[in-house]
Design a protein around this motif. Sequence first.
Motif, PDB file in Angstrom:
ATOM      1  N   GLY A 155     -26.219 -89.022  30.153  1.00  0.00           N
ATOM      2  CA  GLY A 155     -27.640 -88.796  30.375  1.00  0.00           C
ATOM      3  C   GLY A 155     -27.858 -87.595  31.267  1.00  0.00           C
ATOM      4  O   GLY A 155     -26.928 -87.102  31.903  1.00  0.00           O
ATOM      5  N   PRO A 156     -29.118 -87.131  31.315  1.00  0.00           N
ATOM      6  CA  PRO A 156     -29.431 -85.951  32.110  1.00  0.00           C
ATOM      7  C   PRO A 156     -29.788 -86.296  33.559  1.00  0.00           C
ATOM      8  O   PRO A 156     -30.286 -87.386  33.844  1.00  0.00           O
ATOM      9  N   PHE A 157     -29.540 -85.334  34.441  1.00  0.00           N
ATOM     10  CA  PHE A 157     -30.118 -85.367  35.780  1.00  0.00           C
ATOM     11  C   PHE A 157     -31.517 -84.793  35.655  1.00  0.00           C
ATOM     12  O   PHE A 157     -31.765 -83.916  34.822  1.00  0.00           O
ATOM     13  N   LEU A 158     -32.445 -85.269  36.467  1.00  0.00           N
ATOM     14  CA  LEU A 158     -33.843 -84.849  36.367  1.00  0.00           C
ATOM     15  C   LEU A 158     -34.342 -84.292  37.694  1.00  0.00           C
ATOM     16  O   LEU A 158     -33.940 -84.757  38.764  1.00  0.00           O
ATOM     17  N   ASP A 218     -39.369 -84.628  36.197  1.00  0.00           N
ATOM     18  CA  ASP A 218     -38.670 -85.242  35.062  1.00  0.00           C
ATOM     19  C   ASP A 218     -38.112 -84.238  34.052  1.00  0.00           C
ATOM     20  O   ASP A 218     -37.904 -84.574  32.891  1.00  0.00           O
ATOM     21  N   ARG A 219     -37.848 -83.013  34.492  1.00  0.00           N
ATOM     22  CA  ARG A 219     -37.219 -82.021  33.619  1.00  0.00           C
ATOM     23  C   ARG A 219     -35.707 -82.087  33.826  1.00  0.00           C
ATOM     24  O   ARG A 219     -35.234 -82.172  34.966  1.00  0.00           O
ATOM     25  N   LEU A 258     -33.838 -74.609  30.852  1.00  0.00           N
ATOM     26  CA  LEU A 258     -34.534 -75.652  30.094  1.00  0.00           C
ATOM     27  C   LEU A 258     -34.747 -75.275  28.626  1.00  0.00           C
ATOM     28  O   LEU A 258     -34.510 -76.094  27.737  1.00  0.00           O
ATOM     29  N   ASP A 259     -35.158 -74.043  28.352  1.00  0.00           N
ATOM     30  CA  ASP A 259     -35.372 -73.644  26.955  1.00  0.00           C
ATOM     31  C   ASP A 259     -34.077 -73.707  26.155  1.00  0.00           C
ATOM     32  O   ASP A 259     -34.069 -74.183  25.021  1.00  0.00           O
TER      33      ASP A 259
END
Length: 96
Positions: A40-43, A47-48, A14-15
């Motif tokens: 788009g992102p997978f979460l 929701d991260r 994540l960082d």
Amino acid sequence: MQFVILCKDKPDGLDLRMATRQVHLDYLKDVGGANLLGAGPFLDDQDRPTGSMLIVEFPSEAEARSFAQNDPYAKAGLFVDVEIRRWRWGVKPPAA
């Protein structure tokens, strides 16, 4: 030809994702251009972001692969796995 690029983030990425996010978005806008149909992102359940999905259109898989490999996220080592699959938009394609 359309492709879906499926990317899975490495654990605890994540960082790195957040530090590279703006240059990644600039790449998608500038280099992706008309070839990028959606992204788009997978979460996770909080929701991260945990990965990415991109829908692209290129004449060949080699060009789609090159696009994926040159993504700043990929170059930064964010992804533990990248899968590129040929795909066809079957239902509700975006307006031309």
